[in-house]
Design a protein around this motif. Structure first.
Motif, PDB file in Angstrom:
ATOM      1  N   LEU A 446       0.825  -1.207   0.000  1.00 30.04           N
ATOM      2  CA  LEU A 446       0.000   0.000   0.000  1.00 30.04           C
ATOM      3  C   LEU A 446       0.859   1.256   0.000  1.00 30.04           C
ATOM      4  CD1 LEU A 446      -2.665  -0.927   2.721  1.00 30.04           C
ATOM      5  CD2 LEU A 446      -2.870  -1.174   0.234  1.00 30.04           C
ATOM      6  N   GLY A 447       0.332   2.313  -0.632  1.00 26.06           N
ATOM      7  CA  GLY A 447       0.970   3.607  -0.543  1.00 26.06           C
ATOM      8  C   GLY A 447       0.823   4.173   0.861  1.00 26.06           C
ATOM      9  N   ASP A 448       1.798   4.984   1.272  1.00 25.37           N
ATOM     10  CA  ASP A 448       1.781   5.532   2.627  1.00 25.37           C
ATOM     11  C   ASP A 448       0.680   6.580   2.812  1.00 25.37           C
ATOM     12  OD1 ASP A 448       3.919   3.986   3.357  1.00 25.37           O
ATOM     13  OD2 ASP A 448       5.414   5.560   3.060  1.00 25.37           O
ATOM     14  N   TYR A 449       0.382   7.344   1.765  1.00 24.51           N
ATOM     15  CA  TYR A 449      -0.586   8.440   1.898  1.00 24.51           C
ATOM     16  C   TYR A 449      -1.905   8.125   1.198  1.00 24.51           C
ATOM     17  CZ  TYR A 449      -2.774  13.027   1.729  1.00 24.51           C
ATOM     18  OH  TYR A 449      -3.678  14.061   1.860  1.00 24.51           O
ATOM     19  N   GLN A 450      -1.851   7.850  -0.091  1.00 28.71           N
ATOM     20  CA  GLN A 450      -3.096   7.715  -0.849  1.00 28.71           C
ATOM     21  C   GLN A 450      -3.904   6.481  -0.472  1.00 28.71           C
ATOM     22  OE1 GLN A 450      -2.689   9.549  -5.153  1.00 28.71           O
ATOM     23  NE2 GLN A 450      -0.897   8.273  -4.745  1.00 28.71           N
ATOM     24  N   GLU A 451      -3.283   5.521   0.183  1.00 24.12           N
ATOM     25  CA  GLU A 451      -4.005   4.323   0.607  1.00 24.12           C
ATOM     26  C   GLU A 451      -4.032   4.184   2.128  1.00 24.12           C
ATOM     27  OE1 GLU A 451      -3.316   1.762  -3.469  1.00 24.12           O
ATOM     28  OE2 GLU A 451      -1.728   1.794  -1.983  1.00 24.12           O
ATOM     29  N   ILE A 452      -3.922   5.323   2.815  1.00 25.70           N
ATOM     30  CA  ILE A 452      -3.946   5.311   4.279  1.00 25.70           C
ATOM     31  C   ILE A 452      -5.283   4.830   4.812  1.00 25.70           C
ATOM     32  CG2 ILE A 452      -4.689   7.722   4.482  1.00 25.70           C
ATOM     33  CD1 ILE A 452      -2.200   5.833   6.777  1.00 25.70           C
ATOM     34  N   ARG A 453      -6.374   5.081   4.099  1.00 25.70           N
ATOM     35  CA  ARG A 453      -7.691   4.648   4.566  1.00 25.70           C
ATOM     36  C   ARG A 453      -7.771   3.120   4.605  1.00 25.70           C
ATOM     37  NH1 ARG A 453     -11.905   6.962   0.648  1.00 25.70           N
ATOM     38  NH2 ARG A 453     -13.351   7.123   2.404  1.00 25.70           N
ATOM     39  N   ILE A 454      -7.172   2.476   3.606  1.00 22.99           N
ATOM     40  CA  ILE A 454      -7.158   1.016   3.564  1.00 22.99           C
ATOM     41  C   ILE A 454      -6.331   0.466   4.724  1.00 22.99           C
ATOM     42  CG2 ILE A 454      -6.500  -0.996   2.195  1.00 22.99           C
ATOM     43  CD1 ILE A 454      -6.955   0.729  -0.323  1.00 22.99           C
ATOM     44  N   ARG A 455      -5.197   1.094   4.972  1.00 29.78           N
ATOM     45  CA  ARG A 455      -4.356   0.629   6.073  1.00 29.78           C
ATOM     46  C   ARG A 455      -5.065   0.808   7.416  1.00 29.78           C
ATOM     47  NH1 ARG A 455       0.537  -1.010   6.085  1.00 29.78           N
ATOM     48  NH2 ARG A 455       1.066  -0.091   4.054  1.00 29.78           N
ATOM     49  N   GLN A 456      -5.715   1.949   7.618  1.00 30.90           N
ATOM     50  CA  GLN A 456      -6.458   2.158   8.866  1.00 30.90           C
ATOM     51  C   GLN A 456      -7.520   1.075   9.044  1.00 30.90           C
ATOM     52  OE1 GLN A 456      -9.781   4.569   8.861  1.00 30.90           O
ATOM     53  NE2 GLN A 456      -9.421   5.587  10.832  1.00 30.90           N
ATOM     54  N   PHE A 457      -8.242   0.753   7.962  1.00 31.32           N
ATOM     55  CA  PHE A 457      -9.271  -0.283   8.025  1.00 31.32           C
ATOM     56  C   PHE A 457      -8.686  -1.609   8.511  1.00 31.32           C
ATOM     57  CE2 PHE A 457     -10.955  -4.065   6.000  1.00 31.32           C
ATOM     58  CZ  PHE A 457     -12.258  -4.072   6.452  1.00 31.32           C
ATOM     59  N   HIS A 458      -7.568  -2.026   7.932  1.00 33.09           N
ATOM     60  CA  HIS A 458      -6.999  -3.329   8.283  1.00 33.09           C
ATOM     61  C   HIS A 458      -6.476  -3.341   9.719  1.00 33.09           C
ATOM     62  CE1 HIS A 458      -7.275  -5.685   4.583  1.00 33.09           C
ATOM     63  NE2 HIS A 458      -7.253  -4.514   3.977  1.00 33.09           N
ATOM     64  N   GLN A 459      -5.937  -2.242  10.173  1.00 30.60           N
ATOM     65  CA  GLN A 459      -5.460  -2.200  11.544  1.00 30.60           C
ATOM     66  C   GLN A 459      -6.616  -2.242  12.535  1.00 30.60           C
ATOM     67  OE1 GLN A 459      -2.590   0.963  12.120  1.00 30.60           O
ATOM     68  NE2 GLN A 459      -1.174   0.110  10.612  1.00 30.60           N
ATOM     69  N   THR A 460      -7.718  -1.586  12.194  1.00 32.68           N
ATOM     70  CA  THR A 460      -8.898  -1.650  13.063  1.00 32.68           C
ATOM     71  C   THR A 460      -9.496  -3.046  13.062  1.00 32.68           C
ATOM     72  OG1 THR A 460      -9.395   0.696  12.700  1.00 32.68           O
ATOM     73  CG2 THR A 460     -11.196  -0.692  13.483  1.00 32.68           C
ATOM     74  N   MET A 461      -9.618  -3.652  11.895  1.00 35.69           N
ATOM     75  CA  MET A 461     -10.155  -5.015  11.822  1.00 35.69           C
ATOM     76  C   MET A 461      -9.304  -5.969  12.659  1.00 35.69           C
ATOM     77  SD  MET A 461     -11.003  -7.383   8.477  1.00 35.69           S
ATOM     78  CE  MET A 461      -9.302  -7.381   7.896  1.00 35.69           C
ATOM     79  N   ARG A 462      -8.006  -5.800  12.600  1.00 33.87           N
ATOM     80  CA  ARG A 462      -7.109  -6.684  13.355  1.00 33.87           C
ATOM     81  C   ARG A 462      -7.377  -6.616  14.844  1.00 33.87           C
ATOM     82  NH1 ARG A 462      -5.482 -10.791  11.094  1.00 33.87           N
ATOM     83  NH2 ARG A 462      -6.056 -11.794  13.049  1.00 33.87           N
ATOM     84  N   LYS A 463      -7.740  -5.430  15.334  1.00 33.83           N
ATOM     85  CA  LYS A 463      -8.015  -5.284  16.768  1.00 33.83           C
ATOM     86  C   LYS A 463      -9.207  -6.139  17.189  1.00 33.83           C
ATOM     87  CE  LYS A 463      -6.135  -0.593  17.091  1.00 33.83           C
ATOM     88  NZ  LYS A 463      -6.424   0.833  17.360  1.00 33.83           N
ATOM     89  N   TYR A 464     -10.217  -6.244  16.322  1.00 32.06           N
ATOM     90  CA  TYR A 464     -11.371  -7.095  16.634  1.00 32.06           C
ATOM     91  C   TYR A 464     -10.987  -8.580  16.545  1.00 32.06           C
ATOM     92  CZ  TYR A 464     -14.648  -3.190  16.565  1.00 32.06           C
ATOM     93  OH  TYR A 464     -15.324  -2.027  16.860  1.00 32.06           O
ATOM     94  N   LEU A 465     -10.241  -8.929  15.508  1.00 35.50           N
ATOM     95  CA  LEU A 465      -9.935 -10.345  15.300  1.00 35.50           C
ATOM     96  C   LEU A 465      -8.975 -10.887  16.351  1.00 35.50           C
ATOM     97  CD1 LEU A 465      -9.602 -10.584  11.415  1.00 35.50           C
ATOM     98  CD2 LEU A 465     -11.647 -10.547  12.847  1.00 35.50           C
ATOM     99  N   ASP A 466      -8.137 -10.022  16.905  1.00 36.90           N
ATOM    100  CA  ASP A 466      -7.177 -10.459  17.905  1.00 36.90           C
ATOM    101  C   ASP A 466      -7.724 -10.386  19.321  1.00 36.90           C
ATOM    102  OD1 ASP A 466      -5.352 -10.921  15.913  1.00 36.90           O
ATOM    103  OD2 ASP A 466      -4.249  -9.039  16.206  1.00 36.90           O
ATOM    104  N   ALA A 467      -8.911  -9.805  19.493  1.00 33.81           N
ATOM    105  CA  ALA A 467      -9.460  -9.618  20.846  1.00 33.81           C
ATOM    106  C   ALA A 467      -9.826 -10.958  21.477  1.00 33.81           C
ATOM    107  CB  ALA A 467     -10.691  -8.720  20.764  1.00 33.81           C
TER     108      ALA A 467
END
Length: 467
Positions: A446-467
């Motif tokens: 992923l791009g650092d800036y233009q695809e930041i929304r995608i990265r945020q999504f995956h990091q948030t999803m990971r928090k649920y899956l790892d809980a």
């Protein structure tokens, strides 16, 4: 942390050449709200995404078990079910709910399953005071309380309390109805923040659903959703939009874990186009031909714009859009204060995990994506909300037109040129899904800036899956 080339800008600091989002706002025809000017970007790392999050049945099962039951899900809008007894069947991630309007105007969401032998109580939306199971006749009132058990003498072990239909939590905001299967957690206002503050200006509760089209897509729901979370794919996928779209000049912002936005300017040429010899009138003419949210998609009035000498295409379009929408949809006071940004640009918000309402005053697109029964398919929905004149009640919205896997978005002519734009995206998505399965590296970069929304999504999803 991934290694970086030391000769390039600091992580996340690089931006496309040309006018920035804030540069464009400085020459708006009216004062722009402060929140549209504020940058809310932060670098979230450059690590790749594991391709199996899009292709693995085990990953989908984990999402269904740990994420979906614990998040607020956009289930319906008020205009879908305005009268007492109106209900919609909302199905997602292995669950089925009856979302029902009560006599006092409130909304309840019950699991759509007979507590006797497990048959679904309803298969389609409708209106009813009671829900009778078509198998043996067990019946529930619209508030989920037990109404009747045939041959009750054989069920003396079942109390009315035990037979209350299980309920999900329900919350309402700006005409949207949300449910959360597992009770507890952040309120809807906390979950959506800062949208309640931003959308107080745009008031989607003054709108109704004028167009609603869904389509089965041969790709994972995340693959499909992420195609709409960045603008720079326009250069290859939607070249007809480049004359009037600042694709690579889009501003990307993230808020907490759940909300992000892409602000894409229209009425300006893409930095990928050579401006030599290009007149401002050409920008306007291309916008009118290919922009899917022009007023002529929702009204019979002609929509022609001539750029006066010395005026920019963007300013001319802003003035024309403001006037046309005020005449078409009323609320002249709102449109008088509306900036060029709010009647022209793509203000595309996403709320975790799958809800994307557009901001501004023009007809608003609302996206929703839901997983299919396997990781390789999903349902994508597009609503168009239109503002109702302030002296009129909000009318009932239109039902969803469902397109099958073999149909195209262009089979819904009510979408206008938007259907062609969506179909261009569809030409990529099945091959993205196939490619992820056969990838040698098994990684998505992923791009650092233009695809930041995608990265945020995956990091948030990971928090649920790892809980």
């Amino acid at each position: 942390m991934a290694e970086r080339d030391p000769t390039i800008a600091a992580a996340g600091a690089a931006r496309s050449p040309g006018a920035t989002w804030t540069d464009i706002l400085e020459v708006d025809g009216r004062p722009v709200p402060a929140f549209l000017k504020e940058e809310s970007y932060r670098y979230l790392g450059s690590e790749p995404i594991d391709a199996t999050v899009y292709t693995s049945a085990e990953h989908q099962a984990l999402e269904n078990a740990r994420m979906w039951p614990n998040v607020w899900q956009f289930a319906a809008r008020d205009e879908d079910m305005p009268e007492p007894g109106d209900y919609i069947v909302y199905e997602n991630a292995g669950r089925s709910f009856l979302v029902v309007r009560q006599d006092d105007g409130s909304v309840r969401a019950m699991h759509n399953v007979c507590l006797h032998r497990g048959r679904k109580l309803r298969l389609e939306d409708g209106s009813a005071d009671r829900f009778q199971c078509p198998f043996h006749g067990f019946t529930w009132n619209k508030d989920g309380s037990l109404a009747d058990i045939p041959c009750r003498w054989d069920f003396t072990h079942l109390t009315d309390a035990k037979m209350q239909l299980p309920e999900a939590e329900v919350a309402r905001w700006q005409g949207y109805i949300f449910l959360r299967e597992n009770h507890g957690g952040p309120s809807i206002e906390e979950f959506l923040a800062p949208l309640p503050e931003f959308f107080e200006r745009w008031r989607h509760d003054q709108c109704t659903t004028a167009i609603w089209v869904g389509k089965e897509v041969a790709a994972n729901w995340k693959v499909t959703m992420e195609a709409f979370m960045e603008a720079w794919h326009t250069i290859v996928t939607h070249p007809q939009l480049l004359p009037f779209t600042g694709d690579a000049n889009t501003s990307y912002n993230i808020y907490g874990d759940n909300v992000n936005v892409a602000y894409t300017p229209f009425g300006v040429m893409s930095p990928h186009i050579d401006p030599e010899g290009k007149e401002q009138q050409w920008i306007v003419d291309e916008f009118i031909k290919y922009n899917g949210r022009s007023a002529d998609n929702y009204a019979d009035s002609p929509y022609a714009v001539t750029v006066p000498e010395g005026m920019s295409a963007r300013r001319a379009l802003g003035e024309a859009m403001r006037k046309n929408f005020a005449e078409t949809f009323g609320h002249a006071d709102l449109h008088e204060q509306a900036t060029d940004v709010e009647v022209l640009d793509g203000l595309v918000y996403n709320v975790f995990p799958n809800f994307a309402p557009w901001g501004g005053y023009m007809p608003n697109i609302v996206y929703r994506w839901r997983p299919g029964s396997d990781p390789d398919h999903c349902l994508m929905e597009v609503r168009i909300l239109v503002r109702i004149p302030e002296d009129q009640p909000i009318p009932r919205g239109v039902p969803m037109k469902l397109l099958g896997r073999d149909q195209k978005w262009t089979d819904a002519p009510e979408l206008g040129v938007l259907g062609h734009v969506f179909e261009q995206d569809m030409e990529n998505l099945p091959y993205v899904q196939d490619g992820l399965k056969v990838s040698k590296t098994g990684e998505v970069q992923l791009g650092d800036y233009q695809e930041i929304r995608i990265r945020q999504f995956h990091q948030t999803m990971r928090k649920y899956l790892d809980a």
